[in-house]
Design an enzyme around this catalytic site. Structure first.
Site, PDB file in Angstrom:
ATOM      1  N   ASP A 187     -31.873  37.960  24.420  1.00 35.91           N
ATOM      2  CA  ASP A 187     -33.173  37.559  24.943  1.00 35.91           C
ATOM      3  C   ASP A 187     -33.080  37.444  26.478  1.00 35.91           C
ATOM      4  OD1 ASP A 187     -35.941  36.401  23.843  1.00 35.91           O
ATOM      5  OD2 ASP A 187     -35.300  35.077  25.456  1.00 35.91           O
ATOM      6  N   TYR A 200     -40.891  33.918  32.653  1.00 34.78           N
ATOM      7  CA  TYR A 200     -42.006  34.828  32.407  1.00 34.78           C
ATOM      8  C   TYR A 200     -42.928  34.889  33.618  1.00 34.78           C
ATOM      9  CZ  TYR A 200     -40.132  34.424  27.766  1.00 34.78           C
ATOM     10  OH  TYR A 200     -39.268  34.441  26.703  1.00 34.78           O
ATOM     11  N   HIS A 203     -34.114  38.086  15.561  1.00 34.73           N
ATOM     12  CA  HIS A 203     -33.993  38.081  17.016  1.00 34.73           C
ATOM     13  C   HIS A 203     -32.807  37.267  17.520  1.00 34.73           C
ATOM     14  CE1 HIS A 203     -35.519  38.264  21.131  1.00 34.73           C
ATOM     15  NE2 HIS A 203     -35.410  36.955  21.229  1.00 34.73           N
TER      16      HIS A 203
END
Length: 289
Positions: free
Chosen positions: A100, A207, A269
């Site tokens: 990630d 982000y 994930h």
């Protein structure tokens, strides 16, 4: 808990396992997690490796500051802090493992400071997605990256333990594979850290910096052969990650000069948490190359 020297005002909290002098490894966590994501991988490797596991900037016990995310929390800044920690500890020829956010930071580190690294062992995200990030299935999954750009994210989630717990639980259950259920104690531990005032906002600064898959995929360009990542790289690509289908592994050779893909069947994930033995085995193999 040891902490690094400050770089740009940020100190990293980190754990160190194993014996100094053994083959060095640095393990980088993802969102919405912290360095405990890598605990089982570190335990697998500690008997034979020198394992460093930091919290990235803005996560866990590391520093967080109200700074411009583009300057303080993007991939280059995160990688610079990891590189400074490795320099401080006198480590080189390191295997960098990440998933990630940690995968992106490891890839950035390989581009910026390749002399520090022996190999990369990472999971998606990966370059080469391009406009496919706008396909309907992807848009349904990546909604949170647009939400994280809004002041509303802070208003609804930051500092609210109940909201943080629900938000984190969604991702840890939705993104994981069908055979994995995160324990309530793990969700509670992460929620406790993320619920501190300012902690959630610091975590989504990644982000807001433009580090998310949507922003990066739409902006990416194919590098020339001399500008590809030259550090030997292994992608551990899970079977059940709703964010990154295996079809998106098709263009890795345009961005890396030495890259291999290993399928991790059954996992979602969170590969280091769901399949720590597979992740550790890939790191150990890379350290022997």
């Amino acid at each position: 808990m040891p902490r690094s020297a400050a770089l740009d005002g940020f100190q990293l909290a980190y754990d160190r396992h194993g014996e100094p002098g053994a083959p060095p490894v640095v393990l980088l966590h993802g969102w919405p997690g912290d360095r405990t994501d890598m605990a089982a991988v570190a335990a697998e490797l500690a008997g034979t490796h020198d394992v460093v596991v930091p919290d990235l900037r803005g996560f866990g016990g590391s520093d967080r500051h109200d700074r411009d995310p583009a300057d303080a929390y993007g991939a280059a800044a995160q990688a610079a802090s990891v590189a400074a920690l490795l320099d401080e500890l006198g480590l080189s020829d390191v295997v960098a493992g990440g998933y990630d956010v940690g995968s992106r930071v490891a890839q950035q580190l390989a581009g910026d400071r390749p002399e520090l690294l022996r190999a990369l062992v990472v999971t998606p995200p990966a370059p080469g997605v391009g406009q496919r990030i706008l396909e309907p299935d992807a848009v349904r999954e990546f909604w949170y990256q647009a939400f994280h750009q809004l002041d509303l994210a802070e208003e609804l989630v930051d500092g609210d333990a109940r909201a943080v717990r629900a938000y984190l639980r969604h991702f840890w259950t939705h993104w994981s594979g069908p055979g994995f259920v995160p324990g309530a104690d793990r969700i509670e531990a992460l929620a406790a850290g993320y619920a501190a005032p300012g902690a959630f906002v610091a975590s989504i600064a990644w982000y807001r910096s433009g580090g998310g898959a949507v922003a990066r995929s739409l902006a990416e360009t194919v590098p020339g052969p001399d500008d590809r990542i030259g550090v030997p790289t292994t992608f551990l690509w899970p079977e059940h990650d709703p964010l990154f289908p295996r079809a998106w592994s098709d263009r890795l050779g345009e961005f890396f000069t030495d890259v291999a893909v290993t399928w991790v069947d059954g996992a979602g994930h969170f590969v280091p948490v769901e399949a720590p033995a597979d992740f550790a085995a890939a790191v150990a193999t890379a350290a022997r190359r």
